[in-house]
Design a protein around this motif. Sequence first.
Motif, PDB file in Angstrom:
ATOM      1  N   LEU A 179     159.626  42.206  -6.644  1.00  0.00           N
ATOM      2  CA  LEU A 179     159.708  42.192  -8.047  1.00  0.00           C
ATOM      3  C   LEU A 179     160.480  44.084  -8.576  1.00  0.00           C
ATOM      4  CD1 LEU A 179     156.227  41.025  -9.245  1.00  0.00           C
ATOM      5  CD2 LEU A 179     158.565  39.833  -9.362  1.00  0.00           C
ATOM      6  N   SER A 180     161.086  44.443  -7.379  1.00  0.00           N
ATOM      7  CA  SER A 180     161.335  45.921  -7.614  1.00  0.00           C
ATOM      8  C   SER A 180     162.462  46.018  -8.539  1.00  0.00           C
ATOM      9  CB  SER A 180     161.540  46.606  -6.354  1.00  0.00           C
ATOM     10  OG  SER A 180     162.548  45.810  -5.439  1.00  0.00           O
ATOM     11  N   PHE A 181     163.231  44.763  -8.536  1.00  0.00           N
ATOM     12  CA  PHE A 181     164.592  45.006  -9.395  1.00  0.00           C
ATOM     13  C   PHE A 181     164.529  44.875 -10.913  1.00  0.00           C
ATOM     14  CE2 PHE A 181     166.650  43.953  -5.131  1.00  0.00           C
ATOM     15  CZ  PHE A 181     167.597  44.913  -5.187  1.00  0.00           C
ATOM     16  N   VAL A 182     163.518  44.015 -11.173  1.00  0.00           N
ATOM     17  CA  VAL A 182     163.138  43.424 -12.437  1.00  0.00           C
ATOM     18  C   VAL A 182     162.201  45.005 -13.095  1.00  0.00           C
ATOM     19  CG1 VAL A 182     163.714  41.401 -12.243  1.00  0.00           C
ATOM     20  CG2 VAL A 182     161.314  42.090 -12.048  1.00  0.00           C
ATOM     21  N   ILE A 183     161.662  45.446 -12.258  1.00  0.00           N
ATOM     22  CA  ILE A 183     160.573  46.588 -12.499  1.00  0.00           C
ATOM     23  C   ILE A 183     161.380  47.729 -12.847  1.00  0.00           C
ATOM     24  CG2 ILE A 183     158.869  47.989 -11.696  1.00  0.00           C
ATOM     25  CD1 ILE A 183     157.564  45.795 -10.211  1.00  0.00           C
ATOM     26  N   SER A 262     161.059  38.483 -14.124  1.00  0.00           N
ATOM     27  CA  SER A 262     160.758  39.722 -15.118  1.00  0.00           C
ATOM     28  C   SER A 262     159.420  39.318 -15.917  1.00  0.00           C
ATOM     29  CB  SER A 262     161.753  39.476 -16.075  1.00  0.00           C
ATOM     30  OG  SER A 262     163.059  40.218 -15.965  1.00  0.00           O
ATOM     31  N   ILE A 263     159.257  38.070 -16.279  1.00  0.00           N
ATOM     32  CA  ILE A 263     157.966  37.667 -16.754  1.00  0.00           C
ATOM     33  C   ILE A 263     156.910  37.661 -15.802  1.00  0.00           C
ATOM     34  CG2 ILE A 263     156.730  35.602 -18.056  1.00  0.00           C
ATOM     35  CD1 ILE A 263     159.424  34.882 -19.244  1.00  0.00           C
ATOM     36  N   ALA A 264     157.143  37.303 -14.719  1.00  0.00           N
ATOM     37  CA  ALA A 264     156.141  37.284 -13.480  1.00  0.00           C
ATOM     38  C   ALA A 264     155.559  38.801 -13.418  1.00  0.00           C
ATOM     39  CB  ALA A 264     156.567  36.826 -12.274  1.00  0.00           C
ATOM     40  N   ALA A 265     156.575  39.715 -13.358  1.00  0.00           N
ATOM     41  CA  ALA A 265     156.194  41.186 -13.411  1.00  0.00           C
ATOM     42  C   ALA A 265     155.547  41.452 -14.537  1.00  0.00           C
ATOM     43  CB  ALA A 265     157.474  41.950 -13.081  1.00  0.00           C
ATOM     44  N   TYR A 266     155.956  41.079 -15.681  1.00  0.00           N
ATOM     45  CA  TYR A 266     155.260  41.510 -16.871  1.00  0.00           C
ATOM     46  C   TYR A 266     153.839  41.134 -17.035  1.00  0.00           C
ATOM     47  CZ  TYR A 266     154.131  42.189 -21.818  1.00  0.00           C
ATOM     48  OH  TYR A 266     153.436  42.500 -22.925  1.00  0.00           O
ATOM     49  N   LEU A 271     148.005  41.940 -16.287  1.00  0.00           N
ATOM     50  CA  LEU A 271     146.603  41.622 -15.522  1.00  0.00           C
ATOM     51  C   LEU A 271     145.998  42.847 -14.889  1.00  0.00           C
ATOM     52  CD1 LEU A 271     147.434  38.450 -13.732  1.00  0.00           C
ATOM     53  CD2 LEU A 271     145.949  38.648 -15.472  1.00  0.00           C
ATOM     54  N   LYS A 272     147.013  43.682 -14.449  1.00  0.00           N
ATOM     55  CA  LYS A 272     146.815  44.988 -13.523  1.00  0.00           C
ATOM     56  C   LYS A 272     146.364  46.121 -14.250  1.00  0.00           C
ATOM     57  CE  LYS A 272     146.751  43.465  -9.049  1.00  0.00           C
ATOM     58  NZ  LYS A 272     147.564  44.025  -8.153  1.00  0.00           N
ATOM     59  N   ASP A 276     149.411  45.078 -22.911  1.00  0.00           N
ATOM     60  CA  ASP A 276     150.025  43.802 -23.509  1.00  0.00           C
ATOM     61  C   ASP A 276     150.903  44.185 -24.820  1.00  0.00           C
ATOM     62  OD1 ASP A 276     151.047  41.211 -24.386  1.00  0.00           O
ATOM     63  OD2 ASP A 276     148.887  40.686 -25.117  1.00  0.00           O
ATOM     64  N   LEU A 277     152.196  44.453 -24.351  1.00  0.00           N
ATOM     65  CA  LEU A 277     152.990  44.736 -25.424  1.00  0.00           C
ATOM     66  C   LEU A 277     153.354  43.792 -26.586  1.00  0.00           C
ATOM     67  CD1 LEU A 277     155.779  46.506 -23.015  1.00  0.00           C
ATOM     68  CD2 LEU A 277     153.679  47.527 -24.127  1.00  0.00           C
ATOM     69  N   THR A 278     153.116  42.463 -26.300  1.00  0.00           N
ATOM     70  CA  THR A 278     153.315  41.393 -27.242  1.00  0.00           C
ATOM     71  C   THR A 278     152.055  40.984 -28.004  1.00  0.00           C
ATOM     72  OG1 THR A 278     152.490  39.715 -25.970  1.00  0.00           O
ATOM     73  CG2 THR A 278     154.784  40.163 -25.583  1.00  0.00           C
ATOM     74  N   GLY A 279     150.831  41.548 -27.573  1.00  0.00           N
ATOM     75  CA  GLY A 279     149.745  41.145 -28.407  1.00  0.00           C
ATOM     76  C   GLY A 279     149.267  39.686 -28.557  1.00  0.00           C
TER      77      GLY A 279
END
Length: 286
Positions: A179-183, A262-266, A271-272, A276-279
């Motif tokens: 996931l490093s690229f999307v992060i 991207s969504i997996a990383a988000y 979780l970690k 939560d930026l979306t609420g």
Amino acid sequence: MSVSSPSTDHSGRAPLGIGQIIADAFGVSLRNYGWVFLLQLAILAIFFGLLGSFFWAALNGDQVAAQLAIKRNFALFYLLLLAAGFLSLAFYCAMIRLIHDRYVDPAKPFMATCMAGAKRFLAVFGLLLIYLLAYIALYLVAALLGLVFFGIGAPPGFVIVAMLIAGIFALYLVFPYLLSFVICINEDIGPIRALGRSRYLSAGYRWPLFGMMLLTWVIWFAYLLVVNVLARIFGPSGGIAALIMMLLVLPLMYAWLIGVYSIAAYRLRVLKDGVDLTGSVADVFD
């Protein structure tokens, strides 16, 4: 910003929800298909436009074969290739940031999200160089092992099994950094820190992520298979039909694939880190 309170599965970890991630990625990609299609056309125009202009000048300016012109203008050709690669990378970074930001907030302006992503191309290029060096190192180790096995007269079957085990081990070593690229793009951090963040976020969720990766590969392969079958069915015009399908559907498939990671990383960040930026994303885990 809100803090999530996810439910847990039998292992004590909150479930990642691979199926939901894949569905959400398709949804956000489909909603932004028009913008994604324009970005993909821009990438094609940049890459093939620059190189095409070189070939056109070679054929019509010097009146010689393109290959001879490339030999005479070796530096110019590779300079154009490098420029096309950098510009294309910037547009891909813009696409990744667009999908992520539109998932977090569908009302985010197109230009602002794309510019934020495009500015990350140098950091992503640094990450690509790190991956290239790691690949070269793994390749050299594999080649050395092959020479050792053949040097001691090991049976071919043993060599094949040993190299297969070495390949699986190499995948195990590289997988935490999936996931490093999307992060790197979406969290605005440098390549080294992005590698560390990927390892941290994926810890405890590597089997679900591995299943997600396999599933995306299967879907991608199925898409390519459909294109190939259509090309064969349509006969002489199959190439045109396949090309049209590639041009129309490929941007959506790229955006979907980008969205999955991207969504997996988000969600791993939810979780970690409990952020939560979306609420609303945390509601999936309640």
